[in-house]
Design a protein around this motif. Structure first.
Motif, short mmCIF file in Angstrom:
data_model
loop_
_atom_site.label_atom_id
_atom_site.label_comp_id
_atom_site.label_asym_id
_atom_site.label_seq_id
_atom_site.Cartn_x
_atom_site.Cartn_y
_atom_site.Cartn_z
N TYR A 187 0.68 -1.10 0.07
CA TYR A 187 -0.14 -0.11 -0.04
C TYR A 187 0.81 1.34 0.10
O TYR A 187 1.75 1.32 0.93
CB TYR A 187 -0.90 0.07 1.17
CG TYR A 187 -1.84 1.16 1.19
CD1 TYR A 187 -2.67 1.48 0.67
CD2 TYR A 187 -1.32 2.38 2.26
CE1 TYR A 187 -3.44 2.87 0.80
CE2 TYR A 187 -1.68 3.43 2.56
CZ TYR A 187 -3.09 3.76 1.73
OH TYR A 187 -3.43 4.86 1.97
N GLN A 189 3.47 7.77 2.44
CA GLN A 189 3.52 6.51 3.23
C GLN A 189 3.60 5.05 2.30
O GLN A 189 2.67 5.13 1.34
CB GLN A 189 2.24 6.74 4.19
CG GLN A 189 2.32 5.19 5.12
CD GLN A 189 1.14 5.32 5.99
OE1 GLN A 189 0.07 5.54 5.74
NE2 GLN A 189 1.23 4.66 7.36
N VAL A 226 3.51 1.08 2.91
CA VAL A 226 3.23 -0.19 3.71
C VAL A 226 3.43 -1.40 3.26
O VAL A 226 2.67 -1.47 1.96
CB VAL A 226 1.93 0.10 4.46
CG1 VAL A 226 1.46 -1.11 5.43
CG2 VAL A 226 1.81 1.32 5.16
N GLU A 237 8.52 2.07 10.67
CA GLU A 237 7.80 1.57 11.88
C GLU A 237 7.61 -0.35 11.55
O GLU A 237 6.96 -0.25 10.41
CB GLU A 237 6.33 1.95 12.15
CG GLU A 237 6.49 3.28 12.85
CD GLU A 237 5.31 4.02 13.18
OE1 GLU A 237 4.23 3.30 12.80
OE2 GLU A 237 5.25 5.17 13.65
N ARG A 281 4.05 -6.27 9.55
CA ARG A 281 3.66 -5.04 8.91
C ARG A 281 4.76 -4.05 8.92
O ARG A 281 5.49 -3.61 10.16
CB ARG A 281 2.75 -4.40 9.64
CG ARG A 281 1.93 -3.20 8.77
CD ARG A 281 0.64 -2.71 9.46
NE ARG A 281 0.18 -1.63 8.92
CZ ARG A 281 0.35 0.01 8.91
NH1 ARG A 281 1.51 0.14 10.11
NH2 ARG A 281 -0.14 0.78 8.52
N SER A 298 6.05 -0.32 7.95
CA SER A 298 5.50 0.98 7.42
C SER A 298 6.45 2.20 7.37
O SER A 298 7.38 2.41 8.48
CB SER A 298 4.43 1.66 8.44
OG SER A 298 3.92 3.05 8.20
N LEU A 338 7.23 6.14 6.44
CA LEU A 338 6.93 7.55 6.21
C LEU A 338 7.83 8.44 5.75
O LEU A 338 8.62 8.85 6.57
CB LEU A 338 6.43 7.98 7.43
CG LEU A 338 5.53 9.29 7.31
CD1 LEU A 338 4.17 9.34 6.42
CD2 LEU A 338 5.00 10.09 8.93
#
Length: 624
Positions: free
Chosen positions: A556, A567, A569, A603, A613, A615, A617
């Motif tokens: 994503y 972002q 992901v 993250e 997961r 992530s 940014l």
């Protein structure tokens, strides 16, 4: 207006000489008798005494009312019969302040009241020449007597000059020529002073701050002198009292002298802080004396004494200007010195003629004081022009020198910039070489070392060996991809990774869910940041393939408008892991280091049996 005034003054001077030449037969009267008091028609109590003309009262310390008795002789037009003769006239170059002319006991003309000493007694007539037409009915064929009653108590120049008597056709040109010189000269001086004042006002409004005081002083000098000459021209106008004009002329002259002295001291770079207050105090004294004079509490002598004191103090600037020129000889200082010496010389000449010399003709000469300010303004203007011209020349020279220095600096900067470009290029090449070596060591190198260990152990299957070889090939392709320009499009970078990794994911049974939108702002990462992002994402996918045992990977990526950040992901449904485990620490630390170099926030959320997961940014202030 200017040209007629100037031409009138010069033409009048020529006419004066021509008139004297044309009237060679008209002789002036040089002598007579004088007695104190008014004796126009009788000689009772008259104490007559011989007198020579011109008769200057200031030198004789004479004041009040005096009567002159002059024997004119027979009628100059026709001794046999004056009534049939042509017109006769009297020309008096200077007399005053107020006077009456009596011919053979009859009043011929009056200029003011010689008996009334009040404010309305009459005006000052000593500055302009006087003409009187004599009626033939007043003349006798054989002997004629002229009596002139003069009141000079308030006059600027009381007294009586020589008298020209004869036929009007011969005498009148003398009067007209002198009148044109006096009036035309005053008009020319007033006009020139006004023009100088207008030029000074323009300079004062446009000049820079350091030059404005001198420009304002120049403007005040010019306008004050123009006003003085205009008041001088209006002395004979009927209906106007003498006192305000006399006070105005005195103040205008005094203020002109004070401003001129301050201006000269400033131009000579000899001004001090105490000089303007002293000049202001003297000007205030003059205003107080003029107010007292107009109110009848003081006579005009006090105002004249103040004016003389101002002139004496201002005259001290002449030796200062000469000394300054002597120390710094240049054309500008020479003009200033000439201006000071010139106006001082004109004042000395007038003072000498009126009060010091024994020549009685000094009273009749034209006064040069009116031309003092013009000479000073011309000298100051010439000095200012020379200084401005010199400043412009120096500015041009400095501009050329500055251009040469700028050119030399430009050449030096270009050479320095070229060396800097070479250094930066060499540094960039070294950095890129180091990055490639690190990527090959961490990626392809480690993959080949693992493959070598597997082959040497002999404990492998064909599938495991093929997987290791394919990972090595992928690492090599990734390294090659980093050498190609990526532009500044993050979406293209992700698309390139998808092109490389999706077939491999399918081979191991992992389905890819691709949810990537437009990602602007890739130019903020730069080439090095994009390469680090590419390496970080490849490492995430490699971990999914090697360790996750997942069946689905979701990618994503979107742009967040509220904080202008992107972002990314990557989530899988695999077995997950414990981020605090010792065996996971090294890989995670490498990923966090790459994110820190890009200025991004990383993250990682994972748990045993719950998938992983990751992530990222990019571009948010909070990520920096």
């Amino acid at each position: 207006m200017a040209a007629p005034g100037l031409m009138r003054a010069w033409c009048a001077l020529v006419l004066l000489l021509a008139a004297w030449a044309a009237s060679a037969g008209t002789l002036p009267i040089h002598s007579g008798h004088v007695a104190p008091g008014a004796h126009a028609q009788d000689d009772a109590h008259a104490e007559w005494r011989p007198v020579s003309l011109p008769d200057h009262w200031g030198r004789m310390r004479r004041s009040g009312v005096w009567t002159y008795r002059i024997d004119l002789g027979p009628c100059p037009a026709a001794p046999a019969g004056c009534r049939q003769a042509g017109p006769t006239g009297l020309a008096i170059p200077r007399a005053g302040s107020r006077l009456e002319l009596w011919v053979n006991g009859h009043l011929a003309a009056a200029f003011g009241s010689v008996r009334d000493t009040g404010p309305q007694a009459g005006e000052e007539h000593s500055l302009h020449p006087i003409w009187v037409d004599i009626s033939p009915a007043l003349l006798r064929p054989q002997g004629n007597e002229l009596r002139i009653v003069v009141s000079g108590g308030r006059g600027l120049l009381p007294g009586l000059s020589r008298i020209y008597w004869g036929p009007a056709a011969e005498v009148r040109p003398l009067h007209l020529a002198r009148e044109r010189v006096v009036v035309g000269g005053s008009v020319a001086v007033a006009w020139l002073s006004a023009m100088f004042g207008a030029a000074g006002l323009t300079a004062a409004l446009a000049a820079r701050r350091s030059v404005r005081p001198a420009a304002w002083l120049f403007t005040l000098c010019a306008f004050m002198w123009s006003a003085r000459e205009l008041m001088r021209l209006s002395l004979d106008l009927p209906g106007l009292t003498f006192e305000p004009r006399f006070a105005g002329m005195s103040l205008a002259l005094g203020f002109t002298v004070l401003c001129g002295a301050l201006l000269l001291l400033r131009l000579l770079q000899m001004h001090r802080r105490w000089q303007p207050p002293v000049a202001a105090a003297m000007g205030l004294v003059g205003l107080v004396l003029a107010w007292a004079y107009l109110g009848g509490r003081a006579d005009g002598q006090r105002l004249l004494q103040w004016l003389q004191a101002v002139q004496v103090l201002a005259t001290l600037t002449a030796p200062a200007a000469f000394w300054h020129w002597w120390r710094q000889r240049n054309p500008a200082n020479a003009w200033l010195a000439a201006g000071c010496i010139g106006i001082s010389g004109l004042g000395v000449i007038d003072t000498w003629r009126l009060y010091l010399t024994s020549d009685p003709m000094g009273y009749e000469h034209l006064r040069l004081t009116s031309y003092m300010a013009i000479w000073l303004l011309i000298a100051i203007s010439a000095a200012a022009f020379i200084r401005i011209n010199r400043a412009m020349h120096l500015e041009a020279v400095h501009k050329q020198e500055l251009e040469r220095e700028v050119q030399a600096q430009r050449v030096e900067l270009e050479a320095l910039h070229a060396r800097e470009r070479e250094r930066v290029a060499a540094t960039a090449v070294d950095a890129e070489r180091t990055r490639i070596m690190r990527d090959m060591h961490d990626g392809l190198g480690s993959q080949l070392v693992g493959l070598l260990s597997t082959v040497q152990s002999g404990d492998y299957t064909r599938e495991e060996l093929a997987r290791e070889v394919r990972e090595a090939i992928d690492q090599l392709r990734l390294t090659i991809d980093t050498l190609e320009p990526l532009g500044d499009d993050l979406s293209s970078l992700l698309g390139q990774l998808r092109f490389r990794l999706e077939p491999r994911l399918r081979r191991v049974g992992i389905r890819l869910d691709w949810q990537v939108g437009e990602l602007p702002g890739g130019e903020r990462l730069g080439a090095h940041g994009l390469a680090s992002l590419q390496r970080l994402l490849f490492e995430v996918f490699s971990n999914v393939i090697k360790h996750a045992r997942a069946s689905l990977v979701t990618v994503y990526a979107a742009h967040q408008g509220w904080n202008d950040a992107n972002q990314i992901v990557i989530a899988d449904d695999g077995c997950g892991f414990d981020p605090q485990a010792a065996h996971a620490g090294r890989g995670l630390e490498n990923m966090r280091e790459r994110a820190r170099q890009m200025g991004a926030r990383l993250e990682i959320t994972a748990a045993d049996g719950a998938g992983t997961r990751v992530s990222l940014l990019i571009g948010s202030p909070e990520a920096a």
